[in-house]
Design a protein around this motif. Structure first.
Motif, PDB file in Angstrom:
ATOM      1  N   MET A   1       0.838  -1.194   0.000  1.00 47.20           N
ATOM      2  CA  MET A   1       0.000   0.000   0.000  1.00 47.20           C
ATOM      3  C   MET A   1       0.881   1.254   0.000  1.00 47.20           C
ATOM      4  O   MET A   1       1.755   1.405   0.862  1.00 47.20           O
ATOM      5  N   TYR A  24       3.249  -0.834   4.436  1.00 48.01           N
ATOM      6  CA  TYR A  24       2.969   0.447   3.790  1.00 48.01           C
ATOM      7  C   TYR A  24       4.248   1.069   3.248  1.00 48.01           C
ATOM      8  O   TYR A  24       5.301   1.008   3.886  1.00 48.01           O
ATOM      9  N   GLY A  41      -3.821   8.699  -8.881  1.00 48.00           N
ATOM     10  CA  GLY A  41      -3.851   7.260  -8.641  1.00 48.00           C
ATOM     11  C   GLY A  41      -2.518   6.689  -8.201  1.00 48.00           C
ATOM     12  O   GLY A  41      -2.336   5.468  -8.200  1.00 48.00           O
ATOM     13  N   ASP A  44      -2.566   5.069  -2.462  1.00 50.65           N
ATOM     14  CA  ASP A  44      -3.774   4.377  -2.003  1.00 50.65           C
ATOM     15  C   ASP A  44      -4.500   5.166  -0.925  1.00 50.65           C
ATOM     16  O   ASP A  44      -5.710   4.974  -0.712  1.00 50.65           O
ATOM     17  N   CYS A  45      -3.779   6.031  -0.248  1.00 49.71           N
ATOM     18  CA  CYS A  45      -4.349   6.836   0.835  1.00 49.71           C
ATOM     19  C   CYS A  45      -3.363   7.943   1.142  1.00 49.71           C
ATOM     20  O   CYS A  45      -2.156   7.798   0.908  1.00 49.71           O
ATOM     21  N   PHE A 178      -8.884   8.831   0.397  1.00 51.27           N
ATOM     22  CA  PHE A 178      -8.534   7.666  -0.430  1.00 51.27           C
ATOM     23  C   PHE A 178      -9.498   7.592  -1.607  1.00 51.27           C
ATOM     24  O   PHE A 178     -10.618   8.127  -1.555  1.00 51.27           O
ATOM     25  N   PRO A 179      -9.083   6.968  -2.713  1.00 50.23           N
ATOM     26  CA  PRO A 179      -9.933   6.904  -3.904  1.00 50.23           C
ATOM     27  C   PRO A 179     -11.240   6.166  -3.620  1.00 50.23           C
ATOM     28  O   PRO A 179     -11.278   5.197  -2.855  1.00 50.23           O
ATOM     29  N   LYS A 180     -12.302   6.630  -4.253  1.00 49.61           N
ATOM     30  CA  LYS A 180     -13.576   5.919  -4.146  1.00 49.61           C
ATOM     31  C   LYS A 180     -13.404   4.494  -4.659  1.00 49.61           C
ATOM     32  O   LYS A 180     -12.734   4.254  -5.656  1.00 49.61           O
ATOM     33  N   GLY A 181     -13.998   3.558  -3.953  1.00 51.40           N
ATOM     34  CA  GLY A 181     -13.874   2.157  -4.328  1.00 51.40           C
ATOM     35  C   GLY A 181     -12.826   1.415  -3.532  1.00 51.40           C
ATOM     36  O   GLY A 181     -12.826   0.183  -3.502  1.00 51.40           O
ATOM     37  N   LYS A 182     -11.902   2.150  -2.909  1.00 55.25           N
ATOM     38  CA  LYS A 182     -10.913   1.526  -2.022  1.00 55.25           C
ATOM     39  C   LYS A 182     -11.429   1.612  -0.589  1.00 55.25           C
ATOM     40  O   LYS A 182     -11.766   2.692  -0.115  1.00 55.25           O
ATOM     41  N   THR A 183     -11.521   0.486   0.084  1.00 53.24           N
ATOM     42  CA  THR A 183     -12.090   0.454   1.425  1.00 53.24           C
ATOM     43  C   THR A 183     -11.002   0.631   2.470  1.00 53.24           C
ATOM     44  O   THR A 183     -10.067  -0.167   2.554  1.00 53.24           O
ATOM     45  N   TRP A 184     -11.129   1.692   3.251  1.00 50.45           N
ATOM     46  CA  TRP A 184     -10.234   1.945   4.384  1.00 50.45           C
ATOM     47  C   TRP A 184     -11.118   2.109   5.620  1.00 50.45           C
ATOM     48  O   TRP A 184     -11.697   3.175   5.834  1.00 50.45           O
TER      49      TRP A 184
END
Length: 248
Positions: A1, A24, A41, A44-45, A178-184
């Motif tokens: 990540m 990370y 992109g 990831d966060c 974080f990008p939409k679609g990535k679960t944090w």
């Protein structure tokens, strides 16, 4: 990540866990740089300026479970007004590092003086040079503000204090995005903060640029990392004001 880490002292309790965890890969930069890498992109966060979380919410999600927050003092977001010139000034040279700080300054000026001040993004080193020569009024962010020694002919205003005086509310300077679609899940950011708080005395001891007493007060009293109701209400008012002024 790949995770964007704000390189200033104010973020260390939030970021230390990610710096030390081999899962990370950190990128150390200013929030204004990290948001651009996140949008491309490449991350990831990232911990980014709170204004950018709202500005990019069509493409990004963010959490308000933790953040870089202040009540009535922040110490590391400072406005330096050159005395003896036009007051209030019509133009301010602003640190490139934090976009929330710049928009906050513009909101404060509008609420206080009734006009939208012009800002010119400028390298922190150039701002220091200009102040040493008594040129113009300025905004410094993060470690640049913390480490800036007093200079003659400059009045220094802490932006968190000014916001609290104007509104009675607190402020949030940065959140994890974080990008939409990535679960944090929120739990990982809370776990990271818990790790940072456990090691906060180590963070303070390792900071050699400031007296320990100042670093201790800064990280333990002047900043906090779990937003309170007045922080969230202050953030909502900030976003509302920024939208009205077409700064968002």
């Amino acid at each position: 990540m790949k995770i964007g880490i704000v390189k200033h002292l104010n973020a260390r309790p939030l970021t230390l866990f990610f710096e030390k965890n081999p899962g990370y890969t950190p990128l150390y930069e200013n929030p204004s740089f990290l948001i651009e890498e996140l949008k491309k992109g490449n991350l990831d966060c990232a911990l980014v300026s709170s204004i950018e979380c709202e500005r990019n919410k069509s493409n990004l999600d963010y959490t308000k479970v933790v953040g870089v927050c202040a009540r009535d003092m922040v110490r590391s977001v400072l406005y330096f007004e050159r005395e003896g010139l036009d007051s209030p000034p019509k133009k301010i040279y602003t640190d490139l590092g934090s976009r929330s700080s710049v928009v906050l300054l513009q909101c404060l000026f509008y609420r206080e003086y009734g006009f939208l001040v012009e800002v010119e993004p400028t390298e922190a080193k150039e701002i220091t040079r200009m102040m040493e020569n008594g040129e113009g009024s300025h905004l410094l962010f993060g470690d640049h503000a913390l480490l800036q020694p007093p200079l003659p002919n400059y009045k220094v205003v802490d932006l968190a204090s000014w916001w609290n005086k104007q509104t009675g509310l607190y402020f949030c300077f940065a959140f994890w995005a974080f990008p939409k679609g990535k679960t944090w899940p929120d739990s990982i950011f809370l776990e990271a903060l818990e790790y940072g708080e456990v090691h906060i005395d180590k963070i303070i001891k390792e900071e050699k640029r400031l007296p320990i007493a100042i670093t201790d007060r800064y990280l333990k009293q002047e900043l906090h990392y779990i937003p309170e109701d007045k922080n969230i209400l202050g953030f909502e008012l900030f976003i509302k004001t920024a939208k009205e002024l077409k700064l968002l």
